[in-house]
Design an enzyme around this catalytic site. Structure first.
Site, mmCIF file in Angstrom:
data_model
loop_
_atom_site.group_PDB
_atom_site.id
_atom_site.type_symbol
_atom_site.label_atom_id
_atom_site.label_comp_id
_atom_site.label_asym_id
_atom_site.label_seq_id
_atom_site.Cartn_x
_atom_site.Cartn_y
_atom_site.Cartn_z
ATOM 1 N N LYS A 15 0.883 -1.181 0.000
ATOM 2 C CA LYS A 15 0.000 0.000 0.000
ATOM 3 C C LYS A 15 0.912 1.220 0.000
ATOM 4 O O LYS A 15 1.258 1.763 1.050
ATOM 5 C CB LYS A 15 -0.916 -0.053 1.228
HETATM 6 C C1 LIG Z 1 -6.398 -0.563 -4.061
HETATM 7 C C2 LIG Z 1 -7.086 -1.112 -2.852
HETATM 8 N N1 LIG Z 1 -7.586 -2.362 -2.893
HETATM 9 C C3 LIG Z 1 -8.206 -2.899 -1.838
HETATM 10 C C4 LIG Z 1 -8.387 -2.187 -0.665
HETATM 11 C C5 LIG Z 1 -9.073 -2.814 0.499
HETATM 12 O O1 LIG Z 1 -8.154 -3.071 1.532
HETATM 13 P P1 LIG Z 1 -8.573 -3.070 3.049
HETATM 14 O O2 LIG Z 1 -9.767 -3.952 3.166
HETATM 15 O O3 LIG Z 1 -7.387 -3.614 3.763
HETATM 16 O O4 LIG Z 1 -8.896 -1.673 3.423
HETATM 17 C C6 LIG Z 1 -7.899 -0.877 -0.585
HETATM 18 C C7 LIG Z 1 -8.036 -0.093 0.641
HETATM 19 O O5 LIG Z 1 -7.098 0.074 1.363
HETATM 20 C C8 LIG Z 1 -7.222 -0.331 -1.698
HETATM 21 O O6 LIG Z 1 -6.747 0.918 -1.664
#
Ligand SMILES: Cc1ncc(COP(=O)(O)O)c(C=O)c1O
Length: 316
Positions: free
Chosen positions: A157
């Site tokens: 991330k």
């Molecule tokens: C590109 C992306 N995919 C998926 C997610 C979902 O991840 P999470 O459930 O850990 O927030 C996020 C959010 O953080 C994201 O930015």
């Protein structure tokens, strides 16, 4: 945006308006940052952070994948976040930890530019709207492909990677849709601009697996576990674009968005949210708010002093 009083910046609690960086901050120029989106919910036992440990572990992992060593441990960041929530008098909030290469050296191999860390918290409602959670959202398959593991690291991330999400989100918003769904470099369904994707067909739930260009969503993992505990079959496999149109139900998951039903894809109508989506959404909501005994371990309670039970927040 709504604001709070204090932000944690490199170990200090500073006033919201004073949490600043130099214009030659490395991360501002090259996207060299890693971050998390976390939520704290009001529960019967007080404020509690959902899957805090998993989020902080992913933050550490994202940093390591981009060769950045965070100067604070997960335990220190957890404690700083609890204290920040307390000092801001918040009961429910969004939490944004960010580690980034700071000011000190420019260029692409700027090892002497220090790694800075901030944690900000503020009240933030449903990212795709309360109406979206209730009735579903309109989505569009993006003309932008999801970043591939050949070029970046989808499982990290990292700040710079979000330019891909921003292109997709902007395109879909400008065309009048609520959210974009990106395909990967092979043309299979990858994820939303900030959410993972689930498809329901004939009672089975499908979602792209880790070999796809997806972020390993913490909501995704929670929802898979909830669905399996409820007796649904969940398969992680490649999903073709047309399977979105042919699905009985489609929903998205993410910390900011939570669990959001999709009611149309490229103007193919799926209609009001279906039963599988509703059942899992309700159980997930119980888990977030501490109403599901079996998932209490996912909550990291924030100790608040006695008498501090009245919500208080600062709005801009
Ligand atoms: C590109 C992306 N995919 C998926 C997610 C979902 O991840 P999470 O459930 O850990 O927030 C996020 C959010 O953080 C994201 O930015």
């Amino acid at each position: 945006m709504e604001t709070a009083e204090l932000i944690w910046h490199n170990g200090e609690f500073v006033a919201w308006k004073d949490a600043k960086v130099h214009v030659l901050t490395h991360g501002l120029h090259y996207g060299t940052g890693v971050f998390e989106g976390i939520r704290c919910y009001e529960t019967e036992r007080g404020p509690a952070v959902f899957r805090h440990r998993e989020h902080l572990e992913r933050l550490e992992k994202s940093a390591e994948l981009y060769y950045m060593e965070l100067p604070y441990t997960a335990a220190e960041l957890r404690e700083a976040t609890h204290e920040l929530i307390r000092r801001n008098g918040l009961r429910a909030c969004y939490i944004r930890p960010l580690g980034f290469r700071g000011y000190g050296e420019m260029g692409l191999y700027a090892q002497s530019a220090p790694i800075e860390v901030i944690v900000a918290v503020w009240p933030w409602g449903a990212y795709l709207g309360e109406d979206g959670k209730e009735h579903g959202i309109r989505t569009k398959v993006s003309s932008w492909r999801a970043i591939s593991g050949d070029s970046l690291i989808p499982h990290a991330k990292a700040s710079g990677q979000y330019l891909n999400s921003i292109l997709a989100k902007t395109e879909s918003a400008n065309a009048g849709y609520d959210e974009a769904i990106l395909l990967d470099q092979h043309g299979c369904v990858s994820e939303g601009s900030g959410e993972n994707v689930f498809v329901v067909r004939d009672g089975t739930i499908f979602t792209p697996g880790h070999a796809s260009a997806i972020l390993d969503g913490i909501t995704r993992a929670s929802v898979i576990q909830i669905a399996r505990d409820l007796g649904y079959r969940v398969e992680e496999r490649d999903i073709a674009r047309s399977e979105l149109y042919l699905a009985d139900e489609v929903f998205l998951t993410g910390t900011a968005a939570e669990l959001v039903p999709v009611n149309s894809i490229d103007d193919h109508e799926l209609g009001e949210p279906g039963e599988v989506t509703r059942v899992i959404q309700a159980k997930f909501d119980d888990a977030l708010h501490g109403r599901a005994e079996e998932y209490l371990e996912w909550l990291d309670p924030v100790e608040v002093p006695a008498g501090a039970d009245e919500p208080s927040k600062v709005s801009s």
